[in-house]
Design a protein around this motif. Sequence first.
Motif, PDB file in Angstrom:
ATOM      1  N   SER A   1       0.790  -1.234   0.000  1.00  0.00           N
ATOM      2  CA  SER A   1       0.000   0.000   0.000  1.00  0.00           C
ATOM      3  C   SER A   1       0.820   1.282   0.000  1.00  0.00           C
ATOM      4  O   SER A   1       0.316   2.340  -0.382  1.00  0.00           O
ATOM      5  CB  SER A   1      -0.887   0.015   1.248  1.00  0.00           C
ATOM      6  OG  SER A   1      -0.089   0.176   2.411  1.00  0.00           O
TER       7      SER A   1
ATOM      8  N   ILE B   1       1.428   2.824   2.514  1.00  0.00           N
ATOM      9  CA  ILE B   1       0.858   3.568   3.645  1.00  0.00           C
ATOM     10  C   ILE B   1       1.337   2.867   4.917  1.00  0.00           C
ATOM     11  O   ILE B   1       1.314   1.635   5.001  1.00  0.00           O
ATOM     12  CB  ILE B   1      -0.683   3.553   3.614  1.00  0.00           C
ATOM     13  CG1 ILE B   1      -1.201   4.226   2.345  1.00  0.00           C
ATOM     14  CG2 ILE B   1      -1.272   4.225   4.854  1.00  0.00           C
ATOM     15  CD1 ILE B   1      -2.677   3.970   2.092  1.00  0.00           C
TER      16      ILE B   1
ATOM     17  N   PHE C   1       0.658   2.064   8.714  1.00  0.00           N
ATOM     18  CA  PHE C   1      -0.338   2.067   9.787  1.00  0.00           C
ATOM     19  C   PHE C   1       0.331   1.570  11.062  1.00  0.00           C
ATOM     20  O   PHE C   1       0.886   0.463  11.090  1.00  0.00           O
ATOM     21  CB  PHE C   1      -1.523   1.164   9.437  1.00  0.00           C
ATOM     22  CG  PHE C   1      -2.518   1.025  10.561  1.00  0.00           C
ATOM     23  CD1 PHE C   1      -3.344   2.092  10.910  1.00  0.00           C
ATOM     24  CD2 PHE C   1      -2.619  -0.162  11.282  1.00  0.00           C
ATOM     25  CE1 PHE C   1      -4.254   1.975  11.952  1.00  0.00           C
ATOM     26  CE2 PHE C   1      -3.529  -0.292  12.320  1.00  0.00           C
ATOM     27  CZ  PHE C   1      -4.347   0.786  12.660  1.00  0.00           C
TER      28      PHE C   1
ATOM     29  N   THR D   1      -2.240   5.103  13.961  1.00  0.00           N
ATOM     30  CA  THR D   1      -1.869   6.215  13.083  1.00  0.00           C
ATOM     31  C   THR D   1      -1.739   5.738  11.638  1.00  0.00           C
ATOM     32  O   THR D   1      -1.117   4.709  11.378  1.00  0.00           O
ATOM     33  CB  THR D   1      -0.504   6.808  13.515  1.00  0.00           C
ATOM     34  OG1 THR D   1      -0.533   7.112  14.908  1.00  0.00           O
ATOM     35  CG2 THR D   1      -0.178   8.057  12.729  1.00  0.00           C
ATOM     36  N   PHE D   2      -2.316   6.488  10.704  1.00  0.00           N
ATOM     37  CA  PHE D   2      -2.062   6.293   9.278  1.00  0.00           C
ATOM     38  C   PHE D   2      -1.056   7.347   8.820  1.00  0.00           C
ATOM     39  O   PHE D   2      -1.217   8.540   9.115  1.00  0.00           O
ATOM     40  CB  PHE D   2      -3.344   6.468   8.450  1.00  0.00           C
ATOM     41  CG  PHE D   2      -4.317   5.327   8.576  1.00  0.00           C
ATOM     42  CD1 PHE D   2      -4.136   4.158   7.854  1.00  0.00           C
ATOM     43  CD2 PHE D   2      -5.428   5.429   9.386  1.00  0.00           C
ATOM     44  CE1 PHE D   2      -5.049   3.108   7.952  1.00  0.00           C
ATOM     45  CE2 PHE D   2      -6.347   4.397   9.493  1.00  0.00           C
ATOM     46  CZ  PHE D   2      -6.156   3.228   8.775  1.00  0.00           C
TER      47      PHE D   2
ATOM     48  N   LEU E   1      -1.311   8.906   3.544  1.00  0.00           N
ATOM     49  CA  LEU E   1      -2.550   9.018   2.775  1.00  0.00           C
ATOM     50  C   LEU E   1      -2.430  10.131   1.736  1.00  0.00           C
ATOM     51  O   LEU E   1      -1.761  11.149   1.952  1.00  0.00           O
ATOM     52  CB  LEU E   1      -3.731   9.312   3.701  1.00  0.00           C
ATOM     53  CG  LEU E   1      -4.017   8.307   4.831  1.00  0.00           C
ATOM     54  CD1 LEU E   1      -5.219   8.776   5.644  1.00  0.00           C
ATOM     55  CD2 LEU E   1      -4.261   6.917   4.266  1.00  0.00           C
TER      56      LEU E   1
ATOM     57  N   THR F   1      -5.821   7.697  -2.393  1.00  0.00           N
ATOM     58  CA  THR F   1      -5.937   6.543  -1.503  1.00  0.00           C
ATOM     59  C   THR F   1      -7.386   6.068  -1.458  1.00  0.00           C
ATOM     60  O   THR F   1      -8.309   6.853  -1.236  1.00  0.00           O
ATOM     61  CB  THR F   1      -5.482   6.906  -0.077  1.00  0.00           C
ATOM     62  OG1 THR F   1      -4.112   7.312  -0.108  1.00  0.00           O
ATOM     63  CG2 THR F   1      -5.632   5.705   0.860  1.00  0.00           C
TER      64      THR F   1
ATOM     65  N   MET G   1      -6.379   1.414   2.553  1.00  0.00           N
ATOM     66  CA  MET G   1      -6.319   1.657   3.994  1.00  0.00           C
ATOM     67  C   MET G   1      -6.489   0.354   4.761  1.00  0.00           C
ATOM     68  O   MET G   1      -5.787   0.103   5.747  1.00  0.00           O
ATOM     69  CB  MET G   1      -7.381   2.675   4.411  1.00  0.00           C
ATOM     70  CG  MET G   1      -7.157   4.068   3.858  1.00  0.00           C
ATOM     71  SD  MET G   1      -8.423   5.243   4.382  1.00  0.00           S
ATOM     72  CE  MET G   1      -8.026   5.427   6.134  1.00  0.00           C
TER      73      MET G   1
ATOM     74  N   SER H   1      -3.361  -1.579   4.493  1.00  0.00           N
ATOM     75  CA  SER H   1      -2.313  -1.014   5.347  1.00  0.00           C
ATOM     76  C   SER H   1      -2.484  -1.445   6.796  1.00  0.00           C
ATOM     77  O   SER H   1      -1.500  -1.578   7.535  1.00  0.00           O
ATOM     78  CB  SER H   1      -2.283   0.514   5.239  1.00  0.00           C
ATOM     79  OG  SER H   1      -3.341   1.119   5.961  1.00  0.00           O
ATOM     80  N   ILE H   2      -3.736  -1.660   7.221  1.00  0.00           N
ATOM     81  CA  ILE H   2      -3.969  -2.174   8.575  1.00  0.00           C
ATOM     82  C   ILE H   2      -3.383  -3.576   8.693  1.00  0.00           C
ATOM     83  O   ILE H   2      -2.695  -3.899   9.667  1.00  0.00           O
ATOM     84  CB  ILE H   2      -5.471  -2.173   8.909  1.00  0.00           C
ATOM     85  CG1 ILE H   2      -5.974  -0.740   9.097  1.00  0.00           C
ATOM     86  CG2 ILE H   2      -5.746  -2.990  10.171  1.00  0.00           C
ATOM     87  CD1 ILE H   2      -7.468  -0.624   9.290  1.00  0.00           C
TER      88      ILE H   2
END
Length: 500
Positions: free
Chosen positions: A336, A338, A340, A359-360, A363, A367, A372, A375-376
């Motif tokens: 991603s 990103i 996380f 926290t992200f 982004l 996105t 998202m 990314s988790i």
Amino acid sequence: MQYSLGIDIGTTTVKCILFKEGPEVAAEAEKEYETLLPEPSWVQQDPDNWWDAVVQCIRIVLAKSWVDAEDIKVISVSSQAPAVLPVDKNGKPLHDALIWMDRRSKEEYEIIKERVGEDKIFELTGNRLDTYFTLTELMWFLRNKPELMEKCCKVLQVNGYINYKLTGTFSIDDTHASLTQIYDIHRCCWSEELLAAVGADRSLMPDVYRCCEPIGNVSKAAAQMTGLSVKTTVLAGAVDATAAGLEAGVYEGGRIAEMTGTSSVVLIGFDRLVTARELSYLKGRGENSTILYGPMNTAGGSLKWFRDALFGGETVRKDSYRRINSEIEKMAKYPSKIIFLPYMAGERAPIWDPDARGTFIGLNLNTNRAEMMRSIMEGTCFALKDNLNQALKIGIPIHDIICCGGCSKSEIWLKIKASVIEKEIKLPEVNLGAPGGLSYINAAYMGEYKSPEEASAACLKIRKTVEPVKEWIEPYREMFDVYEESYRSLKEQFKALVKI
């Protein structure tokens, strides 16, 4: 035919499985319950919700199976841990239970640190001082609820409360005792020094039993509520991680598994006492055994937060996670980019920071939701790698890892995990989690096997191996470096936010 029950009181769900000889599943049921968040970093549950769920699940498995209750010879209960539940002399809860995610006892942490010292606590308990454990939260009750604590007869763990409701006996198993940070792991007894440091009386702590030791039979009152027989024996039980580790073969030789659900726990099994400051000590099922573990607070919990806050919640069909996995596979096919940080309830190993926050980072206007969610998954896998790196630092080789628990059902998550840690992930044929390990404890008690470990060795078979995706390995190496630096850069900002 003989039957047994394995009951696990998880962070969000009770799971109850009726086993026939083998052990093989005869019937199962589960029920969710509520977690209360009265203030930031305060996390508690109503213990009667656990019991109500247990009663319903037992009745369901009896109805499904048509098994005569008198043929159920033994029950073992495992649970989330640690917790703090003060009860009166009749076993009535005096307050909601503070569960392992609770972080309200930071003042008490500082007091104990000053009075006893971090080195002494580690020496006595095998664990570093932290608000995760029972010690600081027991002191919170004593300082903030003195009138309540005057009525307190015992401080119970989660499975200890269910065992009391089943038998009328106050108890704690030795695996739960090892996670209280009040138990001297060398002398195998409650530490008078630590109890005195928080102003607690030894009488508050229940008698300690071995996991496989009987604590009593089902009481008449419990039999009437559940449909069980008063002839059924109840064993002391275990921490969920100990039971899940037993199912996954983690009890000796540095074997490694990950139990992944609301939280995620790396489990490393030894047949001797082993401690490490960046990882947690948990007593294994065997007399001198150890499970070193890296506990992460919100793995599946982070995705559940996204599901409920931004994905529309669960559906009547119970297919939300299937749809999440499908959306990621279609709309977020590659790493991603990103970051996380999966610290939605502070974090335990290896950073041990109750002030850390989810926290992200990274982004942009392009996105999408799937990225998202991916990314988790990536962030929780980076946290796993962080803990595996701690194991490597103390000389534990990592060849592969067995993965069990609810989140191991996600194919895309497993591929990400294998690619981040750059290791094969093996999935066991039987993947019941803690109830599976309890079935081995029960089977040994009923004489089917000489020990729970023998049952585990006989039953553990690998169903599938997930390989790393070669094209993802290098991007994830680079992202992991950013992940580590991101927390270091934000650590002081997290502390400042908590004070606002």
